[in-house]
Design a protein around this motif. Structure first.
Motif, PDB file in Angstrom:
ATOM      1  N   LEU A 297      53.579  67.685  -7.587  1.00  0.00           N
ATOM      2  CA  LEU A 297      53.910  66.380  -8.155  1.00  0.00           C
ATOM      3  C   LEU A 297      52.662  65.592  -8.540  1.00  0.00           C
ATOM      4  CD1 LEU A 297      56.862  65.435  -5.800  1.00  0.00           C
ATOM      5  CD2 LEU A 297      56.976  66.380  -8.105  1.00  0.00           C
ATOM      6  N   SER A 298      51.658  65.569  -7.687  1.00  0.00           N
ATOM      7  CA  SER A 298      50.420  64.874  -8.044  1.00  0.00           C
ATOM      8  C   SER A 298      49.650  65.648  -9.111  1.00  0.00           C
ATOM      9  CB  SER A 298      49.556  64.629  -6.815  1.00  0.00           C
ATOM     10  OG  SER A 298      49.160  65.846  -6.231  1.00  0.00           O
ATOM     11  N   TRP A 299      49.741  66.977  -9.069  1.00  0.00           N
ATOM     12  CA  TRP A 299      49.072  67.811 -10.075  1.00  0.00           C
ATOM     13  C   TRP A 299      49.621  67.501 -11.462  1.00  0.00           C
ATOM     14  CZ3 TRP A 299      50.908  71.641 -13.401  1.00  0.00           C
ATOM     15  CH2 TRP A 299      49.941  72.431 -14.021  1.00  0.00           C
ATOM     16  N   VAL A 300      50.924  67.358 -11.588  1.00  0.00           N
ATOM     17  CA  VAL A 300      51.550  67.059 -12.880  1.00  0.00           C
ATOM     18  C   VAL A 300      51.004  65.752 -13.445  1.00  0.00           C
ATOM     19  CG1 VAL A 300      53.728  66.343 -13.950  1.00  0.00           C
ATOM     20  CG2 VAL A 300      53.664  68.370 -12.531  1.00  0.00           C
ATOM     21  N   LEU A 301      50.930  64.747 -12.614  1.00  0.00           N
ATOM     22  CA  LEU A 301      50.408  63.463 -13.084  1.00  0.00           C
ATOM     23  C   LEU A 301      48.954  63.574 -13.524  1.00  0.00           C
ATOM     24  CD1 LEU A 301      51.954  61.116 -10.388  1.00  0.00           C
ATOM     25  CD2 LEU A 301      52.695  61.410 -12.754  1.00  0.00           C
ATOM     26  N   ASP A 302      48.148  64.274 -12.744  1.00  0.00           N
ATOM     27  CA  ASP A 302      46.736  64.447 -13.088  1.00  0.00           C
ATOM     28  C   ASP A 302      46.568  65.206 -14.402  1.00  0.00           C
ATOM     29  OD1 ASP A 302      46.067  63.134 -10.775  1.00  0.00           O
ATOM     30  OD2 ASP A 302      45.558  64.958  -9.659  1.00  0.00           O
TER      31      ASP A 302
ATOM     32  N   PHE B  69      42.222  74.583 -19.257  1.00  0.00           N
ATOM     33  CA  PHE B  69      42.312  73.536 -18.240  1.00  0.00           C
ATOM     34  C   PHE B  69      43.440  73.822 -17.253  1.00  0.00           C
ATOM     35  CE2 PHE B  69      44.079  69.599 -16.601  1.00  0.00           C
ATOM     36  CZ  PHE B  69      42.972  69.080 -15.961  1.00  0.00           C
ATOM     37  N   LEU B  70      44.610  74.172 -17.761  1.00  0.00           N
ATOM     38  CA  LEU B  70      45.752  74.450 -16.882  1.00  0.00           C
ATOM     39  C   LEU B  70      45.450  75.596 -15.932  1.00  0.00           C
ATOM     40  CD1 LEU B  70      48.714  74.113 -19.406  1.00  0.00           C
ATOM     41  CD2 LEU B  70      48.167  72.569 -17.520  1.00  0.00           C
ATOM     42  N   ARG B  71      44.908  76.681 -16.460  1.00  0.00           N
ATOM     43  CA  ARG B  71      44.621  77.845 -15.617  1.00  0.00           C
ATOM     44  C   ARG B  71      43.533  77.545 -14.595  1.00  0.00           C
ATOM     45  NH1 ARG B  71      45.026  82.860 -19.797  1.00  0.00           N
ATOM     46  NH2 ARG B  71      47.292  82.966 -19.779  1.00  0.00           N
ATOM     47  N   HIS B  72      42.580  76.728 -14.994  1.00  0.00           N
ATOM     48  CA  HIS B  72      41.489  76.401 -14.079  1.00  0.00           C
ATOM     49  C   HIS B  72      41.985  75.581 -12.889  1.00  0.00           C
ATOM     50  CE1 HIS B  72      37.368  75.704 -12.847  1.00  0.00           C
ATOM     51  NE2 HIS B  72      37.645  74.408 -12.732  1.00  0.00           N
ATOM     52  N   HIS B  73      43.066  74.845 -13.088  1.00  0.00           N
ATOM     53  CA  HIS B  73      43.525  73.923 -12.058  1.00  0.00           C
ATOM     54  C   HIS B  73      44.835  74.337 -11.393  1.00  0.00           C
ATOM     55  CE1 HIS B  73      40.534  71.460 -14.089  1.00  0.00           C
ATOM     56  NE2 HIS B  73      40.371  70.927 -12.890  1.00  0.00           N
ATOM     57  N   ILE B  74      45.139  75.622 -11.394  1.00  0.00           N
ATOM     58  CA  ILE B  74      46.283  76.111 -10.617  1.00  0.00           C
ATOM     59  C   ILE B  74      45.772  77.091  -9.565  1.00  0.00           C
ATOM     60  CG2 ILE B  74      47.999  75.760 -12.429  1.00  0.00           C
ATOM     61  CD1 ILE B  74      47.966  78.717 -13.026  1.00  0.00           C
TER      62      ILE B  74
ATOM     63  N   LEU C 231      49.001  81.853  -8.551  1.00  0.00           N
ATOM     64  CA  LEU C 231      49.762  81.508  -9.758  1.00  0.00           C
ATOM     65  C   LEU C 231      49.015  81.946 -11.012  1.00  0.00           C
ATOM     66  CD1 LEU C 231      50.976  77.930  -8.807  1.00  0.00           C
ATOM     67  CD2 LEU C 231      52.348  80.007  -8.912  1.00  0.00           C
ATOM     68  N   LYS C 232      47.703  81.851 -10.961  1.00  0.00           N
ATOM     69  CA  LYS C 232      46.887  82.257 -12.103  1.00  0.00           C
ATOM     70  C   LYS C 232      47.167  83.721 -12.469  1.00  0.00           C
ATOM     71  CE  LYS C 232      42.897  80.153 -11.687  1.00  0.00           C
ATOM     72  NZ  LYS C 232      41.487  79.867 -11.429  1.00  0.00           N
ATOM     73  N   TYR C 233      47.210  84.568 -11.453  1.00  0.00           N
ATOM     74  CA  TYR C 233      47.456  85.986 -11.696  1.00  0.00           C
ATOM     75  C   TYR C 233      48.903  86.255 -12.091  1.00  0.00           C
ATOM     76  CZ  TYR C 233      42.824  86.711  -9.831  1.00  0.00           C
ATOM     77  OH  TYR C 233      41.469  86.670  -9.630  1.00  0.00           O
TER      78      TYR C 233
END
Length: 107
Positions: free
Chosen positions: A3-8, A39-44, A48-50
């Motif tokens: 939830l906080s990740w989505v906002l960020d 950006f999305l891949r760097h911050h998951i 999940l990345k794999y």
């Protein structure tokens, strides 16, 4: 921390003028999509990345993560609302303890 990740992520993509890359039927250029995807891949999480390694569209990755974690709102929000309604200043010895609990509920 979905939830906080989505906002960020939404804030960051908006600041970089890339917010439209995670919207359906967007007309983003390949460069914009690549920047948003990096950006999305760097911050998951690495796991999940794999799992989403083959996804090459930021909108598709956004939707996959949303489908996977959106149910958290149904679980977390009612508990936060209940905690908020039960929060009373007089139950705490210090203002610091009250603030700490308050910020936990908000986050």
């Amino acid at each position: 921390n979905y939830l906080s990740w989505v906002l960020d992520v939404k804030l960051y993509l908006s600041a970089k003028k890339l917010r439209h890359t995670i919207d359906e039927d967007n007309a983003a250029s390949n460069e914009e999509r690549a920047t948003a995807l990096i950006f999305l891949r760097h911050h998951i999480d690495d796991g999940l990345k794999y799992e989403y390694l083959t996804v090459e569209n930021p909108f598709e990755l956004w939707q996959n993560l949303n489908d996977r974690f959106e149910h958290l709102k149904a679980v977390v929000l009612p508990k936060a609302l209940n905690d908020w309604s039960q929060l009373r200043f007089q139950d705490f010895k210090t203002v610091s303890e009250y603030n700490s609990t308050l910020f936990k509920i908000v986050s």
